[in-house]
Design a protein around this motif. Structure first.
Motif, mmCIF file in Angstrom:
data_model
loop_
_atom_site.group_PDB
_atom_site.id
_atom_site.type_symbol
_atom_site.label_atom_id
_atom_site.label_comp_id
_atom_site.label_asym_id
_atom_site.label_seq_id
_atom_site.Cartn_x
_atom_site.Cartn_y
_atom_site.Cartn_z
ATOM 1 N N GLU A 53 1.072 1.532 0.451
ATOM 2 C CA GLU A 53 1.982 1.952 1.524
ATOM 3 C C GLU A 53 2.125 0.825 2.528
ATOM 4 O O GLU A 53 1.134 0.328 3.064
ATOM 5 N N ILE A 54 3.369 0.461 2.796
ATOM 6 C CA ILE A 54 3.649 -0.542 3.828
ATOM 7 C C ILE A 54 3.942 0.196 5.123
ATOM 8 O O ILE A 54 5.011 0.761 5.304
ATOM 9 N N GLY A 55 2.950 0.235 6.012
ATOM 10 C CA GLY A 55 3.091 0.920 7.281
ATOM 11 C C GLY A 55 2.368 2.253 7.311
ATOM 12 O O GLY A 55 2.967 3.299 7.058
ATOM 13 N N ILE A 81 -1.422 -0.702 4.663
ATOM 14 C CA ILE A 81 -1.603 -1.785 5.623
ATOM 15 C C ILE A 81 -0.875 -1.458 6.922
ATOM 16 O O ILE A 81 0.250 -0.950 6.913
ATOM 17 N N GLU A 82 -1.539 -1.720 8.031
ATOM 18 C CA GLU A 82 -0.998 -1.416 9.347
ATOM 19 C C GLU A 82 -1.465 -2.483 10.341
ATOM 20 O O GLU A 82 -2.660 -2.756 10.443
ATOM 21 N N LYS A 130 -7.713 1.275 3.879
ATOM 22 C CA LYS A 130 -6.848 0.956 5.012
ATOM 23 C C LYS A 130 -7.073 -0.497 5.418
ATOM 24 O O LYS A 130 -8.196 -0.885 5.747
ATOM 25 N N ILE A 131 -6.011 -1.256 5.412
ATOM 26 C CA ILE A 131 -6.083 -2.669 5.779
ATOM 27 C C ILE A 131 -5.451 -2.861 7.153
ATOM 28 O O ILE A 131 -4.282 -2.503 7.356
ATOM 29 N N GLU A 132 -6.211 -3.389 8.069
ATOM 30 C CA GLU A 132 -5.652 -3.726 9.381
ATOM 31 C C GLU A 132 -5.174 -5.166 9.303
ATOM 32 O O GLU A 132 -5.968 -6.109 9.298
ATOM 33 N N ASP A 150 7.698 1.838 4.084
ATOM 34 C CA ASP A 150 8.000 2.664 5.257
ATOM 35 C C ASP A 150 7.892 1.876 6.555
ATOM 36 O O ASP A 150 7.392 2.379 7.559
ATOM 37 N N ALA A 151 8.371 0.636 6.513
ATOM 38 C CA ALA A 151 8.369 -0.193 7.722
ATOM 39 C C ALA A 151 9.467 0.273 8.674
ATOM 40 O O ALA A 151 10.368 1.025 8.275
#
Length: 226
Positions: A53-55, A81-82, A130-132, A150-151
């Motif tokens: 997931e992007i975002g 990633i967020e 979860k990647i920060e 989902d950017a």
């Protein structure tokens, strides 16, 4: 950051600095279920899909996916990633568990309490990593079956919507892997095609956008036909 109620009764966040919402004001829950669950996860033929997931945002997509993992008994590894994680106080105010599945409240908070930058199993069928970090600079490993893109909108965060990045996403997808996004702009559709995706324009969520996009990685047949 402001909390707003959307048309289907679910909440979203409004970012004044970007003049942008995290989800559609026509229905946050309706949008996520339609684009990422129905047109993404349920469309995938992968038995135990690895999702990117992007975002991460509010965690709504991750929560809905974890519920579907339990229903379908599919073991899902979910990477997200967020760059700007939300605080728990904001997350609680969104009240997603009570609206969607009160019996899964513990799962929702387990997802948000999971540490960053290392995989954690939060239920029998759902592991989250979860990647920060910054999507535009991060190098992902290969082997994803589904990508939720989902950017924020291209006009708000143009750096997130480049040909180079879509090329990179195509390269890390498994054969027959899919990417779904709410954005159906012609420029985005052309970038997906240039990257190698077979692109479909699909009906948007009820009461929301007219169209959304789904790209599929189909390279075997293309090679055979050349």
């Amino acid at each position: 950051m402001e909390i707003e109620k959307t048309a289907d009764g679910s909440y979203t966040l409004f970012v004044p600095g970007l003049d942008e919402h995290y989800h559609s004001v026509k229905g946050a829950l309706t949008e996520s279920e339609h684009i990422f669950i129905n047109m993404g996860l349920k469309h995938s033929c992968a038995e135990n899909p690895h999702i990117l997931e992007i975002g991460f945002g509010t965690g709504l997509n991750a929560f809905l996916t974890s519920i579907e993992a339990k229903k379908g008994k599919r073991n899902i590894f979910y990477t997200t990633i967020e760059k700007y994680p939300l605080d728990m106080e904001t997350i609680k105010l969104l009240d997603y568990p009570d609206l969607i599945a009160p019996e899964e409240s513990e799962l929702f908070y387990s997802i948000h309490n999971a540490g960053w930058n290392s995989p954690q199993t939060v239920s029998e069928h759902f592991t989250i990593e979860k990647i920060e970090g910054d999507f535009t600079e991060y190098r992902f490993r290969e082997g994803y079956d589904i990508i939720y893109f989902d950017a924020f909108a291209p006009e708000k965060q143009p750096e997130m919507w480049s040909q180079k990045l879509f090329d990179s996403l195509f390269s890390i997808l498994n054969e027959n892997g899919i990417l779904t996004t709410y954005c159906a702009k012609g420029a985005v559709r052309r970038m997906l095609k240039t990257a190698g995706f077979t692109v479909e324009r699909l009906p948007g969520p009820p009461g929301g956008k007219r169209e959304i996009l789904r790209g599929t990685k189909i390279t075997i047949n293309k090679t055979e036909n050349e």
